[in-house]
Design an enzyme around this catalytic site. Structure first.
Site, PDB file in Angstrom:
ATOM      1  N   ASP A 190      -4.537  -0.863   1.129  1.00 44.72           N
ATOM      2  CA  ASP A 190      -4.826  -1.069  -0.342  1.00 44.72           C
ATOM      3  C   ASP A 190      -5.139   0.327  -1.182  1.00 44.72           C
ATOM      4  O   ASP A 190      -5.843   1.456  -0.513  1.00 44.72           O
ATOM      5  CB  ASP A 190      -6.366  -1.857  -0.408  1.00 44.72           C
ATOM      6  CG  ASP A 190      -6.756  -1.876  -1.656  1.00 44.72           C
ATOM      7  OD1 ASP A 190      -6.284  -2.526  -2.562  1.00 44.72           O
ATOM      8  OD2 ASP A 190      -8.078  -1.371  -2.219  1.00 44.72           O
ATOM      9  N   GLU A 200       0.180   0.134  -1.246  1.00 44.43           N
ATOM     10  CA  GLU A 200       0.099   0.009  -2.646  1.00 44.43           C
ATOM     11  C   GLU A 200      -0.332   1.323  -3.330  1.00 44.43           C
ATOM     12  O   GLU A 200      -1.555   1.698  -3.276  1.00 44.43           O
ATOM     13  CB  GLU A 200      -1.133  -0.941  -2.733  1.00 44.43           C
ATOM     14  CG  GLU A 200      -1.344  -1.583  -4.284  1.00 44.43           C
ATOM     15  CD  GLU A 200      -2.650  -1.884  -4.761  1.00 44.43           C
ATOM     16  OE1 GLU A 200      -2.869  -2.308  -5.835  1.00 44.43           O
ATOM     17  OE2 GLU A 200      -3.616  -1.497  -4.210  1.00 44.43           O
TER      18      GLU A 200
END
Length: 642
Positions: free
Chosen positions: A309, A360
């Site tokens: 993330d 990401e």
């Protein structure tokens, strides 16, 4: 020093050697471990708290008495003790007294299990699960030349019991496994799995980096979920958050009374957007903590991949901040985070063959999916540029799309620069952004027609696929993390039609190497027509150079019916329709084609052409009905540019 408390090597230079041994797993030494010492059964506790002046372990085994089981300070700031009679299932915490004399009860950073929130105690746990997925684990791959179609699932809200409580991991295993198998996705990506105190964080403010959340059951229950999905041929990816952690006083924050896991300088160590602390990637013990967490999920829980993330927030020192401290060269890159990410990918790929590590990463940072040491070493990167451009195009009134025609071809300029995942995630359907179908302009029928074209373009473009739960049946409301998906919609024909389309797209994607193989090769995508802005029509070919298989996609992205639209093709003969998003099964009108026989009239630089009826807001996908091995396709003289 007792062998029970063998110190963890902390020299960063040892990491390369440690990649081949269990020493890269600090949780094997730290945390709570059921053990026998001197013939007495109990639990061995060890915790890293170098700045503390005193540490004791408190729990159910001593009535939370901080004077009964004081810990001994060992090397490298590690404290340890053995508690006779302590056993699996008992709750515990570390009572840490800082150098300033302040005392705080802390969760175990290496805890294997935790009690249900809002309580925050760790739980002694011992692995007793027996896996049956040996064949899967020995054959899994990162899937570069295989179909990868990911169904992103928030485990707490995909489906709930009738009383509103969470499904157990074992219940989820069967319900989710059956559904994903029916829909044809190859993988699930689970968010909200790692222990976290606040439901509203969706699992992105983690306190238990080594434990599945107790909301849905025990660690063995979670292993059952993974094992069952593997038995169905479904891969499991987890969202993993090494970029920041919450400020909750019971967790990692100021663990020994001062900055320990976080940077000391708030200009480097605090995220204002998320009210969280940033890990100190320059500290070897923190690097080991994070890499050990990744390996725990990949090795012990048999997870097939991690989606990392908010990588951009890790890479840049000035990420979303007005005050920041440059690196030693005066630049904005966090060199320590870059080194950590490279090491993470080196170690995980060495110790967990076939796993996939996905970034990401929302910027143009170079070499994200280039192998370390030349790049960061990720397997895939989310195509955030494709997502933003495509959504921006579809949100336009069709009357004005001709002025934004390049947004759907710009991906072609850079698509071979990285290994991309075309991701439509949870972030796109919350915070008043609307669900995907409701982003489309027009009435309800037009919205659904345009949404079907969006999905068909996504599945036929180079790149792996990811779709967030609920979007596969055109959920009309935004995602609500506190409730189950509105499953009743799947019985409504309008929504069932979209669901049927996604299922068919997954079926074709898994069957056709021209759709999934060679995503990064230049010759895997040929634009037949990329410049018909006035009519907002696109035509392109997907081709697999190994098998010679190819297919043609023609998209009409306005609600205007276009009769006998001519498209150039490379070969004479008959063509067959693989899919029309206007088919009645998917909620369309079922527009018929008068003929799919190519004529001798050359078009779009090709020697032959088809005359097609293009339904409003639709995508047609065709293949040549003859011998595809004889295909020679003429590349247009100019490729689409920005």
């Amino acid at each position: 020093m007792s062998d029970s408390f063998l110190p963890l090597p902390l020299d960063y230079g040892h990491l390369q050697q440690m990649a081949t041994s269990d020493l890269v797993r600090p949780d094997h030494l730290l945390g709570a471990h059921v053990a026998t010492q001197g013939g007495v059964e109990g639990v061995r506790f060890a915790v890293w708290a170098p700045g503390a002046q005193h540490v004791s372990v408190v729990g159910d085994f001593n009535d939370w008495n901080g004077f009964e089981n004081a810990m001994t300070r060992l090397d490298f700031g590690v404290w340890g003790t053995f508690v006779p009679g302590a056993r699996m299932g008992q709750r515990y915490k570390y009572r840490v007294t800082s150098a300033a004399g302040q005392t705080e009860d802390k969760m175990d950073p290496y805890g294997s299990a935790f009690e249900l929130r809002p309580a925050t105690a760790s739980v002694v746990w011992e692995d007793r699960f027996e896996w049956t997925d040996t064949r899967w684990m020995s054959s899994r791959t990162a899937g570069f030349d295989q179909p990868v179609s990911v169904y992103e699932v928030h485990v707490g809200s995909w489906m709930r019991r009738d009383d509103g409580w969470f499904l157990n991991y074992r219940e989820l295993a069967h319900k989710l496994g059956e559904y994903v198998t029916y829909m044809g996705f190859t993988h699930v990506e689970l968010l909200g799995v790692m222990e976290h105190p606040f439901d509203g964080s969706w699992g992105y403010q983690v306190t238990g980096y080594y434990a599945p959340t107790s909301r849905l059951g025990t660690p063995e229950d979670f292993k059952y979920l993974v094992n069952h999905l593997h038995g169905l041929g479904i891969g499991v990816i987890l969202d993993w958050v090494p970029g920041h952690f919450p400020t909750d006083p019971s967790g990692l924050a100021r663990f020994d009374g001062g900055p320990l896991y976080e940077y000391a300088d708030p200009r480097r160590g605090f995220h204002q957007d998320w009210n969280t602390f940033i890990f100190d990637y320059g500290r070897n013990e923190v690097v080991m903590f994070l890499i050990g967490s990744a390996l725990k999920w990949l090795q012990d829980f048999h997870v097939d991949g991690l989606r990392v993330d908010a990588v951009a927030s890790m890479l840049y020192l000035d990420f979303s901040r007005t005050e920041w401290v440059p690196n030693v060269h005066g630049g904005r890159e966090n060199l320590e985070a870059v080194a950590f990410l490279k090491r993470l990918n080196e170690v995980t790929h060495h110790m967990c063959p076939g796993c996939m590590i996905i970034a990401e990463e929302s910027t143009s940072f170079p070499g994200v999916t280039v192998p370390s040491p030349y790049g960061l070493g990720f397997d895939y990167k989310w195509a955030m540029g494709w997502m933003n451009d495509t959504l921006a195009y579809f949100e336009q009134d069709p009357l004005w799309r001709k002025h934004h025609h390049h947004k759907l071809t710009f991906y072609n300029v850079y698509r071979t620069s990285e290994n991309y995942v075309l991701a439509i995630s949870h972030d796109e359907v919350v915070h008043l952004k609307k669900s995907l179908v409701m982003k489309m302009p027009g009435d309800w029928y037009t919205q659904r027609a345009q949404y079907r074209t969006f999905l068909a373009l996504m599945w036929t473009m180079p790149g792996k696929k990811l779709l967030f739960m609920g979007q596969e049946f055109a959920q009309s409301t935004e995602w609500d993390h506190d409730a189950s998906l509105p499953w009743y919609l799947t019985d409504v024909p309008d929504h069932r039609g979209v669901m049927n389309l996604v299922r068919r797209l997954n079926q074709l994607y898994r069957e056709r190497p021209d759709w999934y193989r060679g995503d990064k090769r230049d010759d895997s995508l040929y634009w037949v027509s990329a410049d018909d802005a006035d009519q907002s029509v696109y035509a392109y070919v997907r081709r697999d150079s190994e098998s010679g298989q190819w297919s043609l996609a023609v998209a009409n992205l306005t609600p205007t019916y276009r009769e006998q639209y001519r498209v150039g093709v490379p070969q004479a003969g008959e063509y067959r329709l693989l899919l029309s998003t206007d088919d009645g099964e998917y909620g369309g009108f079922g527009t018929q084609q008068p003929s799919l026989m190519a004529s001798q009239e050359g078009w779009h630089g090709q020697p032959y052409s088809l005359s097609l009826n293009l339904p409003p807001s639709s995508v047609l996908i065709l293949e040549f009905a003859g011998d595809v091995q004889t295909l020679t396709y003429r590349q247009p003289e100019e490729s689409p540019q920005a």
